[in-house]
Design a protein around this motif. Structure first.
Motif, short mmCIF file in Angstrom:
data_model
loop_
_atom_site.label_atom_id
_atom_site.label_comp_id
_atom_site.label_asym_id
_atom_site.label_seq_id
_atom_site.Cartn_x
_atom_site.Cartn_y
_atom_site.Cartn_z
N PHE A 81 18.55 10.58 58.89
CA PHE A 81 19.07 10.97 57.76
C PHE A 81 19.97 9.76 57.40
O PHE A 81 20.54 9.42 58.26
N PRO A 82 20.61 9.57 56.17
CA PRO A 82 21.77 8.76 55.82
C PRO A 82 22.97 9.19 56.55
O PRO A 82 23.20 10.47 56.55
N GLY A 83 23.70 8.06 57.23
CA GLY A 83 24.78 8.66 58.13
C GLY A 83 24.46 8.82 59.33
O GLY A 83 25.49 8.85 60.44
N GLY A 84 23.36 9.18 59.70
CA GLY A 84 22.85 9.44 61.07
C GLY A 84 22.46 8.18 62.01
O GLY A 84 22.67 7.04 61.39
N LYS A 85 22.35 8.24 63.15
CA LYS A 85 22.07 7.06 64.09
C LYS A 85 20.67 6.78 64.51
O LYS A 85 20.07 7.89 64.71
N ALA A 86 20.20 5.54 64.77
CA ALA A 86 18.94 5.35 65.36
C ALA A 86 18.77 5.91 66.66
O ALA A 86 19.77 5.88 67.50
N GLY A 87 17.65 7.00 66.86
CA GLY A 87 17.33 7.54 68.01
C GLY A 87 18.09 8.82 68.17
O GLY A 87 17.91 9.41 69.14
N MET A 88 18.44 9.41 67.03
CA MET A 88 18.73 10.73 66.79
C MET A 88 17.49 11.64 66.73
O MET A 88 16.76 11.47 65.51
N THR A 89 17.03 12.37 67.56
CA THR A 89 15.75 13.32 67.57
C THR A 89 16.01 14.58 68.23
O THR A 89 17.20 14.90 68.38
N THR A 121 15.50 5.15 57.74
CA THR A 121 16.00 6.46 57.05
C THR A 121 14.76 7.14 56.77
O THR A 121 13.60 6.54 56.71
N TRP A 122 14.69 8.44 56.49
CA TRP A 122 13.54 9.38 55.91
C TRP A 122 13.23 8.73 54.56
O TRP A 122 12.12 8.93 54.04
N ASP A 123 14.30 8.28 53.83
CA ASP A 123 13.79 7.75 52.50
C ASP A 123 12.96 6.51 52.60
O ASP A 123 11.98 6.40 51.89
N GLN A 124 13.21 5.55 53.71
CA GLN A 124 12.53 4.40 53.90
C GLN A 124 11.17 4.91 54.40
O GLN A 124 10.11 4.25 53.87
N PHE A 125 11.06 6.09 55.28
CA PHE A 125 9.71 6.47 55.67
C PHE A 125 8.99 6.81 54.59
O PHE A 125 7.70 6.76 54.56
N ARG A 126 9.68 7.68 53.66
CA ARG A 126 8.80 7.94 52.46
C ARG A 126 8.40 7.11 51.45
O ARG A 126 7.11 7.14 51.04
N GLU A 127 9.15 5.80 51.40
CA GLU A 127 8.64 4.74 50.77
C GLU A 127 7.41 4.07 51.49
O GLU A 127 6.30 3.70 50.88
N LEU A 128 7.30 3.92 52.72
CA LEU A 128 6.28 3.40 53.48
C LEU A 128 5.10 4.15 53.21
O LEU A 128 3.90 3.68 52.97
N ALA A 129 5.22 5.40 53.48
CA ALA A 129 4.04 6.54 53.29
C ALA A 129 3.52 6.28 52.00
O ALA A 129 2.07 6.33 51.61
N LYS A 130 4.05 6.08 50.94
CA LYS A 130 3.50 5.92 49.48
C LYS A 130 2.68 4.59 49.50
O LYS A 130 1.59 4.56 48.94
N LYS A 131 3.25 3.52 49.90
CA LYS A 131 2.45 2.31 50.13
C LYS A 131 1.24 2.39 50.88
O LYS A 131 0.11 1.71 50.75
N TYR A 155 13.57 19.49 53.59
CA TYR A 155 12.54 20.17 52.64
C TYR A 155 12.44 19.09 51.39
O TYR A 155 11.50 18.84 50.84
N ASP A 156 13.90 18.41 51.22
CA ASP A 156 13.86 17.35 49.98
C ASP A 156 13.14 16.28 50.20
O ASP A 156 12.99 15.43 49.51
N VAL A 157 12.88 16.03 51.69
CA VAL A 157 12.09 14.73 52.03
C VAL A 157 10.60 15.14 51.83
O VAL A 157 9.79 14.37 51.19
N PHE A 158 10.13 16.41 52.75
CA PHE A 158 8.83 16.22 52.79
C PHE A 158 8.07 17.08 51.66
O PHE A 158 6.83 16.82 51.36
N LEU A 159 8.56 17.90 50.83
CA LEU A 159 8.15 18.59 49.74
C LEU A 159 7.47 17.72 48.61
O LEU A 159 6.57 17.57 48.06
N PRO A 160 8.46 16.72 48.23
CA PRO A 160 8.35 15.58 47.44
C PRO A 160 6.87 14.71 47.81
O PRO A 160 6.09 14.21 47.12
N MET A 161 7.15 14.28 49.22
CA MET A 161 5.85 13.51 49.61
C MET A 161 4.54 14.65 49.48
O MET A 161 3.43 13.62 49.31
N GLN A 162 4.62 15.68 49.56
CA GLN A 162 3.44 16.42 49.54
C GLN A 162 2.97 16.79 48.01
O GLN A 162 1.71 16.45 47.70
N ASN A 163 4.03 16.97 47.28
CA ASN A 163 3.47 17.51 45.86
C ASN A 163 3.72 16.22 44.84
O ASN A 163 3.02 16.52 43.84
#
Length: 440
Positions: A310-318, A185-195, A241-249
């Motif tokens: 996103f949550p509720g989505g499936k792997a490979g949705m792009t 998920t994008w939330d997991q992506f965000r956590e990885l980026a922090k690490k 934007y709720d994913v990427f703005l917090p990653m940036q700011n």
């Protein structure tokens, strides 16, 4: 004496006769040569030269290989590439077509441009050609339908890219963090980026790099099948934007857009120099990485996985884009141009593209095996190319160019903090209506 005179006369007559025959022979020889030259000129005059307009031709060896293969099959046609730099391709091509340029085949870079050329009658419908030559559209897997405007198709797909997630194995290994998975998920992506974020200044390593294009943020909401960028109601973009703005700011795990713009950063440079652990980007970047590694321009140890969802989505949705070739309405060689367009969209051309790491639109098992067996392609990256769904980045629309520009402007204002997400979306909705009203 009289006998000598007669003998001399006979000899003179004989010489004159020989001279006449020699002249006739030379004349026949000249005539034969002239006829031969005439036939050669005639043969040469039957050879058609078509001009193919494309961006960055000299940087993309696959085009030369395709042209060589086409000319071998069609010795009566010569393809002359017209190269335009990618950075100003759309602008220059728009000016050329408006000025009556008669180039024959056009590589269309994006859907707003495609829509613009159709609305101005600058490219022709290919439906009759497709029908008359009984072109099998199945290997395009339906991607050609994204090119239909009012039921007609004006370009034949030859490339069809979609977005995946690139990652730098060495950065993950150094941080002792497991590689990203194909279902994240994008939330997991965000956590990885922090690490994975570390250092500062010249030693800065970003957990991820999000490029300056609006698509690098907005279109993940499109991939989630919540809307399109020509709907006119942009509330569905908020989760992106709720994913990427917090990653940036907040997390400081991605380069701020203002810094990326001011430094004219390129995603290629950032990733290939090891300045970012992860990079969401289109499959076209695979070809760049393969070429640059082979040339010794980078030693990045990379692979790919499916893009996060996103949550509720499936792997490979792009999301992705289709790159077509079209025929200029002003072309004087439309039939020859169609032969080249048809070849560009063929299985033979698809395999040439695949060997260069370029994702073709024409996909069969053989084509994809060629693609994934290309030297340098990561053996653990094959699953990333299996998609659940690919939403078109920007559908054809008569106001596409204006809408595209408006969205990019509003996106930048949100990312640099000049507008809140709510205000930015409200501005998008408002300006969309203004664009529609102006085009009535």
């Amino acid at each position: 004496m009289n006998k000598l005179f007669k003998l001399f006369s006979l000899m003179l007559t004989f010489v004159l006769i020989l001279s006449m025959f020699s002249g006739c022979s030379q004349s026949n020889k000249n005539t034969s040569t002239n006829n031969s030259n005439s036939q050669n000129v005639s043969s040469q005059s039957k050879k058609t030269t078509i001009k193919f307009v494309v961006w960055d031709y000299s940087k993309a060896p696959e085009y030369k290989d395709i042209i060589d293969a086409f000319e071998k099959e069609n010795p009566d046609i010569t393809v002359e590439p017209v190269e335009i730099a990618a950075a100003n391709y759309d602008q220059k091509l728009t000016v050329m077509l408006a000025g009556g340029d008669t180039s024959d085949v056009i590589a269309v870079k994006d859907m707003p441009s495609y829509s613009n050329y159709v609305s101005k009658n600058q490219i022709i419908s290919l439906d009759d050609y497709i029908k008359n030559d009984n072109i099998d559209m199945k290997p395009y897997n339906g991607i050609e339908n994204s090119l239909r405007i009012d039921g007609k198709i004006y370009g034949l797909p030859y490339r069809s890219d979609f977005w995946v997630l690139y990652y730098n194995k060495d950065i993950f290994d150094k941080a002792k963090v497991p590689y990203p998975s194909n279902d994240m998920t994008w939330d997991q992506f965000r956590e990885l980026a922090k690490k994975l974020t570390s250092g500062s200044g010249n030693n800065q390593i970003w957990g991820a790099y999000i490029h300056t294009w609006k698509s690098a943020v907005m279109d993940w909401a499109v991939a989630d099948k919540k809307g399109t960028l020509v709907d006119g109601n942009y509330e569905f973009l908020k989760p992106a934007y709720d994913v990427f703005l917090p990653m940036q700011n907040i997390d400081k795990s991605i380069m701020p857009l203002s810094v990326a713009k001011a430094s004219n950063s390129s995603y290629t440079g950032v990733f290939e120099t090891g300045k970012a652990a992860m990079l969401p980007m289109g499959t076209w970047f695979i070809g760049t990485l393969l070429t640059d590694k082979k040339a010794g321009n980078t030693n990045v140890n990379w692979s790919i996985v499916k893009a996060p969802h996103f949550p509720g989505g499936k792997a490979g949705m792009t999301f992705g884009n289709v790159t077509p070739v079209a025929i200029n309405s002003a072309s004087k060689n439309k039939d020859a141009a169609w032969k080249f367009v048809k070849f560009m969209g063929s299985e033979e051309a698809a395999k040439i593209l695949a060997r260069h790491g370029v994702m073709p639109a024409y996909r069969t098992d053989d084509v994809m095996n060629t693609y994934t067996n290309t030297e340098g392609f990561p053996s653990d990256g094959k699953d990333a190319l299996v998609t659940e769904s690919v939403q078109i980045e920007f559908p054809p629309d008569k106001d596409g160019a204006a809408i595209d520009q408006m969205l990019q402007e509003e996106h930048e204002l949100i990312m640099i903090g000049q507008n809140s997400v709510d205000k930015g979306i409200a501005e998008m909705n408002k300006r969309f209506k203004e664009i529609r009203n102006q085009s009535k």
